[in-house]
Design an enzyme around this catalytic site. Structure first.
Site, PDB file in Angstrom:
ATOM      1  N   LYS A 189      16.708 -36.747  -9.364  1.00  0.00           N
ATOM      2  CA  LYS A 189      17.600 -37.114  -8.314  1.00  0.00           C
ATOM      3  C   LYS A 189      18.785 -37.045  -8.996  1.00  0.00           C
ATOM      4  O   LYS A 189      19.045 -37.871  -9.988  1.00  0.00           O
ATOM      5  CB  LYS A 189      17.185 -38.360  -7.701  1.00  0.00           C
ATOM      6  CG  LYS A 189      18.211 -38.639  -6.543  1.00  0.00           C
ATOM      7  CD  LYS A 189      18.015 -38.002  -5.183  1.00  0.00           C
ATOM      8  CE  LYS A 189      18.880 -38.002  -4.228  1.00  0.00           C
ATOM      9  NZ  LYS A 189      20.005 -37.019  -4.128  1.00  0.00           N
ATOM     10  N   LYS A 225      19.214 -45.294 -13.603  1.00  0.00           N
ATOM     11  CA  LYS A 225      19.769 -45.898 -12.267  1.00  0.00           C
ATOM     12  C   LYS A 225      18.942 -46.106 -11.310  1.00  0.00           C
ATOM     13  O   LYS A 225      18.744 -47.238 -10.588  1.00  0.00           O
ATOM     14  CB  LYS A 225      20.992 -45.011 -11.838  1.00  0.00           C
ATOM     15  CG  LYS A 225      21.932 -45.520 -10.781  1.00  0.00           C
ATOM     16  CD  LYS A 225      23.000 -44.696 -10.305  1.00  0.00           C
ATOM     17  CE  LYS A 225      23.764 -44.176 -11.350  1.00  0.00           C
ATOM     18  NZ  LYS A 225      24.967 -43.286 -10.856  1.00  0.00           N
ATOM     19  N   LYS A 246      20.597 -33.837 -12.790  1.00  0.00           N
ATOM     20  CA  LYS A 246      22.134 -33.527 -12.577  1.00  0.00           C
ATOM     21  C   LYS A 246      22.377 -32.355 -12.415  1.00  0.00           C
ATOM     22  O   LYS A 246      21.782 -31.338 -13.353  1.00  0.00           O
ATOM     23  CB  LYS A 246      22.747 -34.501 -13.606  1.00  0.00           C
ATOM     24  CG  LYS A 246      24.179 -34.616 -13.014  1.00  0.00           C
ATOM     25  CD  LYS A 246      24.405 -35.918 -12.245  1.00  0.00           C
ATOM     26  CE  LYS A 246      25.651 -36.361 -11.570  1.00  0.00           C
ATOM     27  NZ  LYS A 246      25.801 -37.575 -11.109  1.00  0.00           N
ATOM     28  N   THR A 299      28.246 -45.361  -1.963  1.00  0.00           N
ATOM     29  CA  THR A 299      28.627 -45.773  -3.512  1.00  0.00           C
ATOM     30  C   THR A 299      29.825 -46.809  -3.668  1.00  0.00           C
ATOM     31  O   THR A 299      29.656 -47.814  -4.180  1.00  0.00           O
ATOM     32  CB  THR A 299      29.034 -44.531  -4.158  1.00  0.00           C
ATOM     33  OG1 THR A 299      28.131 -43.557  -4.164  1.00  0.00           O
ATOM     34  CG2 THR A 299      29.016 -45.007  -5.656  1.00  0.00           C
ATOM     35  N   ASN A 308      35.849 -40.060  -3.718  1.00  0.00           N
ATOM     36  CA  ASN A 308      35.209 -40.576  -2.720  1.00  0.00           C
ATOM     37  C   ASN A 308      34.669 -42.194  -2.997  1.00  0.00           C
ATOM     38  O   ASN A 308      34.826 -43.178  -2.369  1.00  0.00           O
ATOM     39  CB  ASN A 308      33.644 -39.911  -2.669  1.00  0.00           C
ATOM     40  CG  ASN A 308      32.350 -40.553  -1.872  1.00  0.00           C
ATOM     41  OD1 ASN A 308      31.800 -41.451  -2.481  1.00  0.00           O
ATOM     42  ND2 ASN A 308      32.427 -40.278  -0.823  1.00  0.00           N
ATOM     43  N   SER A 312      21.059 -42.337  -0.507  1.00  0.00           N
ATOM     44  CA  SER A 312      20.597 -40.822  -0.547  1.00  0.00           C
ATOM     45  C   SER A 312      19.084 -40.918  -0.441  1.00  0.00           C
ATOM     46  O   SER A 312      18.426 -40.255   0.182  1.00  0.00           O
ATOM     47  CB  SER A 312      20.868 -40.251  -1.970  1.00  0.00           C
ATOM     48  OG  SER A 312      22.236 -39.477  -1.944  1.00  0.00           O
TER      49      SER A 312
END
Ligand SMILES: NC(=O)c1ccc[n+]([C@@H]2O[C@H](COP(=O)([O-])OP(=O)(O)OC[C@H]3O[C@@H](n4cnc5c(N)ncnc54)[C@H](O)[C@@H]3O)[C@@H](O)[C@H]2O)c1
Length: 418
Positions: free
Chosen positions: A70, A94, A106, A190, A221, A352
């Site tokens: 992810k 994380k 990523k 976030t 963001n 997410s």
């Protein structure tokens, strides 16, 4: 000659340190030092002027020990292989520290989206998605937005993947627009998670929320939502910045006014003006006298060069990897407490995860439910990290890795060597 900064080396050193504190032998965690799978791709795009430009990109799956990979996709000129590897590894730890059933991945494309038309970006996104399609999927690897990408880009990725499969596959990416399988609250998640983290930190330190000063680097963001939510709860945001530089007012900035100015996506803070505003560089912003400093832009912002001059009492890493290990040691020696990225900015991946669960189960949560489940997870993770850091008399970063490395190693061991 000074060694070039390599974020992946940073990750390896932090993991080594945590693993040795956990008493692991090298062979028990060696696998965590190597990404499981990596793909480098090139995408030819016909530009608006008729020329053909070839872009390069990456997708890295660091670990799938605890679940599908992810992690976001970065669109930025500075993207490189080591950066994507580091970002993928940070995702593994994380997801483990907040205990959601994902591994880490990523992606990135070397490009400058601010200089590209909508058509060019769409073409690049579709080509990239097709190129990494063999790796991604709701059960394998689920991309999301990161620096330079957004919900719109996720809609294009979902569309391309769905075209290749012959049916709509909503769960292949998260951070989608609400009307296309997105989840209420993801855009803010976030920043909201950063706010919960700051609230937890101030509570532990017996400091008030109201009136406490904050500096935010980066107004994308993550930074803009963080600034908005902190301002809304009465904190004094004295400086914010974007790539063009920062604005500073020791009496506190008019954050709604700045957000309205930035809302079109084209304006830069260097051109912003209002009574009491001082224009400063990003370097000056990081060294302001403030209670909380929130780096929310890129890696390597607080480093061996400037760590001695940081005046903040607390650093809360909203960006991934904004502080180098050298700086970590300097901050710690100076008594500056730091909440690490893998904890502070985990709100995005948590929501997410909710989005992916919704897509798979074909259901829909209210925004209140999303925000309250997010708060539960962020509060629980913060408490666990704080507690272990106190028990082991170590930093919150090491505390977070003590928890996450253990979870990933145990998952690996539980599965056995294939
Ligand atoms: N978007 C998410 O949900 C999410 C989740 C977790 C972590 N992060 C991390 O947060 C950070 C920011 O991500 P984002 O999604 O807000 O990106 P974004 O593209 O929306 O915004 C990035 C911001 O940083 C600024 N910036 C770019 N280069 C800069 C520089 N050299 N100096 C100062 N400012 C600079 C840009 O002007 C912009 O304001 C990244 O490290 C990202 O990996 C993002």
């Amino acid at each position: 000659m000074k060694q070039q900064y390599n974020p992946y080396d940073n990750v390896l050193k932090v993991v080594d340190h945590a693993a040795s504190m956990l008493g692991y032998k090298e062979k028990e965690y060696a696998i965590l030092k190597y990404p499981e799978r990596e793909l480098q791709v090139s995408m030819p795009v016909v530009m608006d002027d008729g020329s053909l430009k070839v872009f390069e990109g990456f997708r890295v799956q660091h670990s799938t020990a605890r679940g599908p990979a992810k992690g976001g996709v970065r669109f930025h000129p500075g993207v490189n292989h080591d950066e994507v590897k580091a970002l993928a590894a940070w995702m593994t730890f994380k997801c483990a520290v907040v205990n959601i059933p994902y591994g880490g991945g990523k992606g990135g494309i070397i490009c400058d989206p601010s200089g590209m038309s909508e058509r060019e970006l769409h073409a690049l996104t579709s080509k990239y998605t097709a190129a990494i399609a063999p790796l991604i999927g709701p059960e394998q690897d689920i991309p999301a937005p990161d620096v330079g990408s957004n919900a719109h880009v996720m809609a294009w990725m979902m569309d391309t993947y769905s075209m290749l499969k012959g049916h709509s596959v909503l769960g292949v990416v998260t951070g989608k627009p609400i009307g296309l399988g997105g989840i209420l609250g993801r855009n803010e998640a976030t920043g909201r998670g950063v706010m919960f983290t700051i609230n937890n930190l101030l509570k532990k330190e017996n400091r008030p929320i109201e009136g406490t000063s904050v500096v935010v680097q980066g107004m994308g963001n993550v930074g803009s939502i963080t600034a908005k939510l902190l301002h809304r709860q009465g904190m004094k945001i004295i400086a914010v910045s974007d790539v063009s530089g920062g604005v500073y007012d020791p009496n506190g900035l008019d954050i709604p006014g700045i957000l309205a100015y930035l809302s079109g996506g084209k304006n830069l803070l260097k051109d912003f003006d209002a009574p009491g505003i001082n224009h400063i560089s990003n370097a000056e912003l990081l060294e302001l006298d403030t209670t909380v400093l929130v780096p929310a832009a890129l890696e390597n912002q607080i480093n061996g060069e400037n760590a001695e001059r940081i005046k903040a009492k607390y650093v809360v890493e909203a960006a991934n990897g904004p502080t180098t290990l050298e700086a970590d040691d300097i901050l710690q020696a100076r008594g500056i407490k730091l909440v690490p990225d893998i904890l502070a900015n985990a709100g995005g991946v948590v929501v997410s995860y909710f989005e992916w669960v919704q897509n798979i189960q074909e259901l829909c949560w209210s925004e209140e439910r999303v925000n309250s489940e997010l708060k539960n997870i962020m509060d629980t993770a913060f408490e666990a990290v704080w507690e272990i850091a106190e028990q082991r008399d170590t930093t919150l970063r090491t505390g977070a890795y003590l928890i996450s490395v253990k979870r990933v190693v145990e998952a690996r061991q539980g599965r056995g060597v294939f």
